[in-house]
Design an enzyme around this catalytic site. Sequence first.
Site, mmCIF file in Angstrom:
data_model
loop_
_atom_site.group_PDB
_atom_site.id
_atom_site.type_symbol
_atom_site.label_atom_id
_atom_site.label_comp_id
_atom_site.label_asym_id
_atom_site.label_seq_id
_atom_site.Cartn_x
_atom_site.Cartn_y
_atom_site.Cartn_z
ATOM 1 N N SER A 162 55.664 19.137 -28.337
ATOM 2 C CA SER A 162 54.493 20.179 -28.533
ATOM 3 C C SER A 162 54.489 20.850 -29.810
ATOM 4 C CB SER A 162 54.799 21.209 -27.536
ATOM 5 O OG SER A 162 56.150 21.884 -27.455
ATOM 6 N N HIS B 206 56.157 25.625 -31.562
ATOM 7 C CA HIS B 206 54.753 25.705 -31.541
ATOM 8 C C HIS B 206 54.234 26.384 -33.018
ATOM 9 C CE1 HIS B 206 54.274 25.620 -26.977
ATOM 10 N NE2 HIS B 206 55.044 24.525 -27.557
#
Length: 373
Positions: free
Chosen positions: A138, A193
């Site tokens: 991610s 992230h």
Amino acid sequence: MSGTPAPTIHLAALTRGGAAAVPATVTLIAANALAFGFLLAHGAGLWHAPTEVQLAWGANFGPATQDGGWWRLASAMFMHFGVLHLALNLWALWDVGRLVERLIGPWRLAAVFLGSGLAGNLLSLVVQGNEAVSAGASGAIFGLYGTLLAVLARERRRFDAHEFRWLFGAAALFAAVALGLGFFVRGIDNAAHGGGLAAGALLGLLLRRPLGAHPVPRRERALAATALAVAVVAMLQALPAPRYRYGDELAARRAIRDFATDEQALGVRWRSILLEADGQSFESLAGRIDEDIASEYEDSFDQLSSLRLDPATPSAATVERLRRYAQQRSEASHALAEALRRGDEAAARDALDALRGAGRAASAASAPTPRAP
């Protein structure tokens, strides 16, 4: 002819063409899927599992990564905690990767994916390196969103206005919502992230190719490269010291397993000595106890004592209990042998009581090896 405006790029058209048009995206998806299959074959759960398997094979964790395992910053991008985690990331990678690859090319996309993943995992190490085992693509995928936003913003005049507003807004909203969820949902690595998103934006500015007649300004590339380098240096400077060395933890676990194996063998030897006691002299029994039992516990004590573990090491307490147990059993075995040689029944009973007491105390030390967080 000169002065003729470049044709408008329709973003929707860039997502067409299938897998053959986006080889880098397909390769990265395949690599993540293969890595997940490898983990399944080595004990990971299909839906969810403790982090031990991922940690063993390359997840990011301060005590492991900072103990010479810096390669984990890269390998963690291809590790996932269950098929749902994998599926969501691969869906997002396919969705954004097709568009970004068509905009900047396959090699640049691969560079953004890897660079953003490295930066995101490094920031994750700064924020929660000692607290959690982290893995997943991610952070690298957020990097692709960062590149998409940077390229769209810098080349906005080249795109259809309606498509630009819709796609830029959707990408920005997705990134904002996903980062927002990270503050409320346990288990989301917001540092990876956010770090990946920022690194992807800078890499997008550094690596993007011109979509029109004008080249990318050198100053823009230089500023992006400088900002990225400064950020990496700052993160390296901010790394917290690991609470313990993962290599020490692995050594402790091996020692515990070896001790358990040796203890089973000693149990067999004890039973053999007792079964063959009839007809043997006390001197002969004492010699067997010294040679087959006490000396083995002395060796175990020496091996366990050779480990120099930080008290924060998860298995350090277990090793210390086993070390004391080995010492007590060795001393009691020697005492029993000496009592037999002297024919001292009271001393023999005391030695047997000490052996039994050490055995009862060892029950706590035989608990499962603690898991790293």
